[in-house]
Design a protein around this motif. Structure first.
Motif, mmCIF file in Angstrom:
data_model
loop_
_atom_site.group_PDB
_atom_site.id
_atom_site.type_symbol
_atom_site.label_atom_id
_atom_site.label_comp_id
_atom_site.label_asym_id
_atom_site.label_seq_id
_atom_site.Cartn_x
_atom_site.Cartn_y
_atom_site.Cartn_z
ATOM 1 N N SER A 59 -30.478 19.963 -67.884
ATOM 2 C CA SER A 59 -29.572 20.837 -68.595
ATOM 3 C C SER A 59 -29.850 21.844 -69.294
ATOM 4 N N GLU A 62 -30.551 24.249 -65.589
ATOM 5 C CA GLU A 62 -29.621 24.393 -64.652
ATOM 6 C C GLU A 62 -29.000 25.825 -64.744
ATOM 7 N N ALA A 63 -28.507 26.232 -65.780
ATOM 8 C CA ALA A 63 -27.707 27.564 -65.965
ATOM 9 C C ALA A 63 -28.672 28.940 -65.310
ATOM 10 N N GLN A 64 -30.073 28.671 -65.277
ATOM 11 C CA GLN A 64 -30.968 29.651 -64.908
ATOM 12 C C GLN A 64 -31.193 29.750 -63.409
ATOM 13 N N CYS A 66 -30.222 29.116 -59.293
ATOM 14 C CA CYS A 66 -29.339 29.683 -57.978
ATOM 15 C C CYS A 66 -28.928 28.422 -57.432
ATOM 16 N N ARG A 100 -31.780 23.582 -55.734
ATOM 17 C CA ARG A 100 -31.674 24.557 -56.502
ATOM 18 C C ARG A 100 -32.873 25.475 -56.292
ATOM 19 N N ASP A 106 -38.430 30.215 -65.697
ATOM 20 C CA ASP A 106 -37.333 29.482 -66.219
ATOM 21 C C ASP A 106 -37.748 27.871 -66.267
ATOM 22 N N GLY A 216 -30.664 32.951 -62.343
ATOM 23 C CA GLY A 216 -28.985 33.184 -62.758
ATOM 24 C C GLY A 216 -28.415 34.043 -61.855
#
Length: 392
Positions: A59, A62-64, A66, A100, A106, A216
């Protein structure tokens, strides 16, 4: 138990989190004054994502990441696409977790942030472990002259591990005969006509190039591996755009434009380790690249470090059992898989860099072999290892 870990890279931080989940207190000793976020991009297959989920780190990361839709394999000279491998919903359903890509910085940041929220983990920067004195408990000595009593030392200090000698292993890294160049560029520098939602693999005589978006989607990670023997130390040797372009004469225009985009490049020497038969001695055990560094041609270095962390913690449990037996269990579970990763990564180098008739035959096979069949050959990697332990 109190556990000391040498190195705050991917293997060290992941091991700290996994072991703390079993109730152990952990001190992580990092020789750098601050956590360094060097390195190239990372491809995180389902096996890596699965461990990050189990560690509670996903969590944070994940946002960083692709989410590429596909892998495109292309001929670097003609520019022709040879094969396409789907990474979409069907891939995720098959392996249970997605594929991913991320930048190493990151991932390190996500691990460090997660570790910082765990009371039982202490990260000590600017502190290098220089020696061990085994006994009922192990005495860890540092460069500054301090000594720390600990029940277990986890050596996560990389391919040139200083603690490996304590295990009785003095193998030096095996140089592969390749120089790897890496660069970051704004994602907007991707040449027109290239797919922004793909991982690209370009195959050339004696070389290959991989690129994909990271951070991201803001940046483009590019790595070129060239058959160009060198013995550079470290990961941050300065290189130029001209060095890279000169190593890929005749590159297709789209690839040449891509390689011309970054303002600067960094270089390092390709190296790995021959597999070891033992990873532990007394109360010291190896994890990650210290145990099984591989060439990056299966994109599994980070994943193997994460799997090590999970497996080591599962084998040790709450520490109430026999520690020596637990370390032997860990070795026996991890050694065959990581040895195969080393072997297959070396094999891929030979396939990627083929010349002449061999390259023509390879390209023909790629064009006519369905992508699903090619992906099936990687199922042994992406599926969860059956003996790696269960989430805690």
């Amino acid at each position: 138990m109190h556990i000391s870990i040498a190195g705050a890279g991917i293997a060290g931080l992941a091991s700290a989190i996994a072991l703390s989940q079993n109730g152990h207190s952990v001190s992580v000793f990092e020789q750098a004054a601050r956590l360094e976020a060097i390195g190239a991009g990372l491809q995180l297959g389902p096996n890596a994502v699965r461990v990050l989920e189990n560690l509670g780190v996903w969590s944070e990361l994940e946002a960083q990441c692709c989410a590429p839709d596909r892998i495109r394999i292309c001929d670097a000279i003609s520019g022709r696409q040879l094969s396409e491998l789907d990474l979409g919903d069907s891939f995720t359903r098959k392996f249970g977790s997605p594929y991913r890509v991320a930048h190493r910085a990151d991932l390190i940041n996500a691990l460090a942030q997660s570790a910082s929220r765990i009371a039982d983990i202490t990260i000590v920067n600017d502190c290098r472990i220089t020696g061990l004195e085994p006994g009922a408990s192990t005495c860890v000595k540092t460069l500054s002259g301090e000594a720390h009593e600990t029940d277990l030392v986890v050596a996560a200090d990389g391919i040139r591990s200083q603690l490996r000698a304590h295990i009785g292993l003095e193998n030096q890294p095996r140089l592969s005969g390749e120089t790897l160049y890496r660069a970051l560029a704004p994602a907007s520098d991707l040449p027109a006509g290239l797919d922004p939602d793909a991982v690209y693999l370009w195959l050339a005589p004696g070389a290959h190039v991989v690129h994909y978006r990271v951070s991201g989607g803001r940046r483009l990670n590019i790595v070129a591996s060239i058959e160009q023997p060198a013995d550079q130390t470290g990961w941050n040797n300065i290189a130029s755009r001209g060095d890279v372009l000169a190593a890929l004469p005749g590159a297709a225009s789209a690839l040449r434009d891509l390689l011309s985009a970054p303002a600067s490049w960094l270089a390092w020497t390709g190296a790995d380790l021959d597999p070891f038969t033992s990873w532990s001695r007394d109360n010291c055990v190896l994890v990650g690249d210290a145990a099984h560094a591989s060439l990056p041609y299966l994109a599994q270095g980070a994943a193997m470090a994460l799997e090590d962390a999970e497996c080591l913690a599962a084998c040790i449990g709450d520490g109430s059992g026999d520690l020596t037996a637990a370390l032997v269990r860990y070795e026996s579970r991890r050694q065959p898989r990581t040895a195969r990763i080393i072997e297959e990564s070396r094999r891929n180098a030979g396939i990627y860099h083929m010349r002449g008739p061999k390259a023509q035959a390879r390209n023909l096979a790629l064009r006519f072999m369905p992508g699903s069949m090619q992906m099936q050959r990687l199922a042994w990697i992406y599926a969860s290892p059956p003996d790696n332990g269960s989430p805690r």
